[in-house]
Write a protein that holds these residues in place. Structure first.
Motif, mmCIF file in Angstrom:
data_model
loop_
_atom_site.group_PDB
_atom_site.id
_atom_site.type_symbol
_atom_site.label_atom_id
_atom_site.label_comp_id
_atom_site.label_asym_id
_atom_site.label_seq_id
_atom_site.Cartn_x
_atom_site.Cartn_y
_atom_site.Cartn_z
ATOM 1 N N MET A 1 0.825 -1.207 0.000
ATOM 2 C CA MET A 1 0.000 0.000 0.000
ATOM 3 C C MET A 1 0.861 1.259 0.000
ATOM 4 N N ALA A 2 1.951 1.220 0.784
ATOM 5 C CA ALA A 2 2.845 2.383 0.819
ATOM 6 C C ALA A 2 3.476 2.608 -0.547
ATOM 7 N N LEU A 3 3.893 1.511 -1.199
ATOM 8 C CA LEU A 3 4.502 1.628 -2.525
ATOM 9 C C LEU A 3 3.494 2.157 -3.537
ATOM 10 N N CYS A 4 2.249 1.661 -3.463
ATOM 11 C CA CYS A 4 1.211 2.137 -4.379
ATOM 12 C C CYS A 4 0.891 3.609 -4.132
ATOM 13 N N THR A 5 0.920 4.030 -2.877
ATOM 14 C CA THR A 5 0.658 5.432 -2.562
ATOM 15 C C THR A 5 1.717 6.329 -3.178
ATOM 16 N N LEU A 6 2.991 5.973 -2.975
ATOM 17 C CA LEU A 6 4.077 6.765 -3.554
ATOM 18 C C LEU A 6 4.001 6.746 -5.084
ATOM 19 N N GLY A 7 3.706 5.564 -5.639
ATOM 20 C CA GLY A 7 3.598 5.466 -7.092
ATOM 21 C C GLY A 7 2.464 6.308 -7.639
ATOM 22 N N THR A 8 1.341 6.318 -6.941
ATOM 23 C CA THR A 8 0.194 7.117 -7.393
ATOM 24 C C THR A 8 0.527 8.601 -7.384
ATOM 25 N N VAL A 9 1.196 9.048 -6.319
ATOM 26 C CA VAL A 9 1.576 10.460 -6.230
ATOM 27 C C VAL A 9 2.529 10.828 -7.368
ATOM 28 N N TYR A 10 3.502 9.962 -7.638
ATOM 29 C CA TYR A 10 4.438 10.268 -8.731
ATOM 30 C C TYR A 10 3.740 10.189 -10.083
ATOM 31 N N SER A 11 2.806 9.256 -10.210
ATOM 32 C CA SER A 11 2.031 9.180 -11.449
ATOM 33 C C SER A 11 1.273 10.483 -11.684
ATOM 34 N N GLY A 12 0.760 11.077 -10.599
ATOM 35 C CA GLY A 12 0.088 12.371 -10.718
ATOM 36 C C GLY A 12 1.020 13.444 -11.253
ATOM 37 N N ARG A 13 2.276 13.411 -10.809
ATOM 38 C CA ARG A 13 3.241 14.378 -11.337
ATOM 39 C C ARG A 13 3.464 14.159 -12.834
ATOM 40 N N LEU A 14 3.600 12.900 -13.241
ATOM 41 C CA LEU A 14 3.830 12.621 -14.664
ATOM 42 C C LEU A 14 2.676 13.134 -15.521
ATOM 43 N N PHE A 15 1.458 12.919 -15.070
ATOM 44 C CA PHE A 15 0.297 13.393 -15.826
ATOM 45 C C PHE A 15 0.229 14.919 -15.839
ATOM 46 N N THR A 16 0.655 15.549 -14.770
ATOM 47 C CA THR A 16 0.672 17.011 -14.736
ATOM 48 C C THR A 16 1.676 17.553 -15.739
ATOM 49 N N THR A 191 -5.972 12.904 -2.610
ATOM 50 C CA THR A 191 -6.809 11.706 -2.715
ATOM 51 C C THR A 191 -6.040 10.442 -2.366
ATOM 52 N N ALA A 192 -4.762 10.369 -2.743
ATOM 53 C CA ALA A 192 -3.956 9.187 -2.407
ATOM 54 C C ALA A 192 -3.805 9.055 -0.897
ATOM 55 N N ALA A 193 -3.603 10.179 -0.209
ATOM 56 C CA ALA A 193 -3.485 10.137 1.251
ATOM 57 C C ALA A 193 -4.796 9.689 1.892
ATOM 58 N N ALA A 194 -5.919 10.207 1.397
ATOM 59 C CA ALA A 194 -7.219 9.829 1.953
ATOM 60 C C ALA A 194 -7.512 8.355 1.698
ATOM 61 N N MET A 195 -7.217 7.883 0.486
ATOM 62 C CA MET A 195 -7.460 6.474 0.162
ATOM 63 C C MET A 195 -6.628 5.561 1.056
ATOM 64 N N THR A 196 -5.356 5.900 1.205
ATOM 65 C CA THR A 196 -4.475 5.045 1.993
ATOM 66 C C THR A 196 -4.936 4.964 3.445
ATOM 67 N N ALA A 197 -5.360 6.079 4.007
ATOM 68 C CA ALA A 197 -5.860 6.065 5.385
ATOM 69 C C ALA A 197 -7.073 5.149 5.513
ATOM 70 N N ALA A 198 -8.010 5.256 4.557
ATOM 71 C CA ALA A 198 -9.209 4.412 4.605
ATOM 72 C C ALA A 198 -8.857 2.944 4.406
ATOM 73 N N TYR A 199 -8.002 2.660 3.433
ATOM 74 C CA TYR A 199 -7.608 1.269 3.178
ATOM 75 C C TYR A 199 -6.899 0.669 4.388
ATOM 76 N N ALA A 200 -6.048 1.459 5.034
ATOM 77 C CA ALA A 200 -5.285 0.952 6.168
ATOM 78 C C ALA A 200 -6.200 0.578 7.326
ATOM 79 N N VAL A 201 -7.173 1.424 7.609
ATOM 80 C CA VAL A 201 -8.086 1.143 8.728
ATOM 81 C C VAL A 201 -8.932 -0.092 8.424
ATOM 82 N N VAL A 202 -9.572 -0.115 7.253
ATOM 83 C CA VAL A 202 -10.440 -1.246 6.914
ATOM 84 C C VAL A 202 -9.626 -2.536 6.809
ATOM 85 N N GLY A 203 -8.465 -2.461 6.170
ATOM 86 C CA GLY A 203 -7.644 -3.657 6.010
ATOM 87 C C GLY A 203 -7.139 -4.198 7.330
#
Length: 363
Positions: A1-16, A191-203
């Motif tokens: 999840m941590a790796l996906c979070t970092l990857g998502t944030v960097y993916s956002g930079r690439l799209f920007t 959004t990546a931070a919010a998703m990760t927080a929700a996923y972490a709690v539920v998981g």
């Protein structure tokens, strides 16, 4: 999840960066055409072909995942009243009129309602899980992948996490439709931070309580015993799934019309609305059929994620940035972008083979 979070944030930079390098582009194929147009003389075009094989493929096969999610939520809400086939027809009837909204900006209110639905579902799931009686043998949180899980199913589980952080195949239209595209990377970070927080709690709560008794082929909302919290969770999930389904049908229709007619365009006149209705109805019918024939929730998500989520989130954006805006990246970031391309493609290929095997074994 941590790796996906970092990857998502960097993916956002690439799209920007892509949005700034090719302003006005509203499709992945448009980026591909820009890359092919910028290639040195004598080199074969490759970008548009890569888009069709990965991004456009996943756009065309992603709606069944949300159709299946709607079926799971409906049958969990009404276990003794709805068969899976009836639930599929009901979900189709709900989504078809919603899918007639053609412009993404018209879907903004729906998107917020979907976010609220998922927030309600996540909170209700945690409450329902916390109220379950805990067996002494399952007091200690278990690993994400159980000891007796076959390797193919473990790979499918990891690809499910990738799917949970996916959706980048839709980002081109989001960036192209923003009044201030440079702000897109900040939106992704939030959004990546919010998703990760929700996923972490539920998981964490889910695996701690359920342990090895968790059925990985179904959503957690489908394995909860009947209760008010479980019903609320499935109601929130249904709201989220319907509206996410609506957005994916919208993107599917635009993509299909772009491929067939050479451009999505505005279908506001009478003939255009009829064409849009036919296209969205076809998408919904195919999605309902696939969801009925392939009820393995986890396996279906894993195949979709392997097919194009990794390529659409990392490989293609990194390759396109290197082709269109290499000067924006520093030396270190340029090396990172170059490394992302083969790593994402290899992971996608391995994930596809193992996910298909898990899907076949689970069927």
């Amino acid at each position: 999840m941590a790796l996906c979070t970092l990857g998502t944030v960097y993916s956002g930079r690439l799209f920007t960066v892509l949005g700034a390098a090719a302003p006005g582009v509203a499709t992945f194929c448009g980026y591909g055409a820009a890359v092919d147009g910028a290639r040195p003389p004598g080199r074969r075009p490759w970008a548009k072909t890569a888009v069709y094989l990965t991004v456009y493929s996943v756009i065309l096969v992603e709606p069944p995942v949300f159709a299946l999610t709607c079926v799971e939520a409906l049958t969990a809400l009404f276990p003794s009243r709805l068969t899976r086939a009836t639930a599929g027809l009901l979900a189709s009837a709900i989504v078809l009129p919603l899918a007639q909204l053609q412009h993404l900006e018209d879907l903004a209110a729906c998107a917020w309602a979907g976010v609220a639905g998922m927030a309600v579902a996540a909170g209700a799931v945690v409450v329902a899980l916390a109220r379950l009686p805990v067996d002494p043998a399952t007091r200690v949180p278990t690993a994400l992948v159980a000891r007796h899980t076959p390797p193919a199913a473990a790979a499918a589980a990891l690809m499910d996490v990738v799917f949970a952080y996916g959706g980048q195949v839709n980002w081109v239209r989001y960036v192209g439709g923003m009044a201030s595209p440079p702000l897109f990377s900040r939106c992704v970070l939030a959004t990546a931070a919010a998703m990760t927080a929700a996923y972490a709690v539920v998981g964490a709560v889910g695996y701690a309580v359920l342990g090895s008794s968790f059925d990985g082929a179904a959503p957690v909302t489908s394995v909860l015993p009947p209760s008010a919290a479980a019903s609320l969770a499935n109601a929130g999930l249904l709201l989220h799934a319907v509206l996410a389904y609506q957005i994916n049908v919208n993107v599917w229709a635009h993509t299909a019309l772009h491929v067939v007619r050479g451009g999505g365009g505005d279908h506001g006149d009478g003939r255009g609305r009829s064409l849009w209705l036919t296209t969205t109805a076809l998408c919904i019918a195919l999605s309902a059929l696939v969801a009925h024939l392939v009820p393995n929730f986890s396996g279906l998500m894993a195949v979709v994620a392997s097919l194009g989520d990794l390529a659409g989130a990392y490989a293609l954006p990194a390759a396109f940035v290197l082709a269109l805006a290499p000067g924006v990246l520093g030396r270190g970031e340029g090396r990172l972008a170059k490394a992302l391309v083969p790593v994402a493609l290899v992971a996608s290929g391995v994930g596809m083979v193992l996910s298909v095997k898990a899907l076949v074994d689970g069927s």
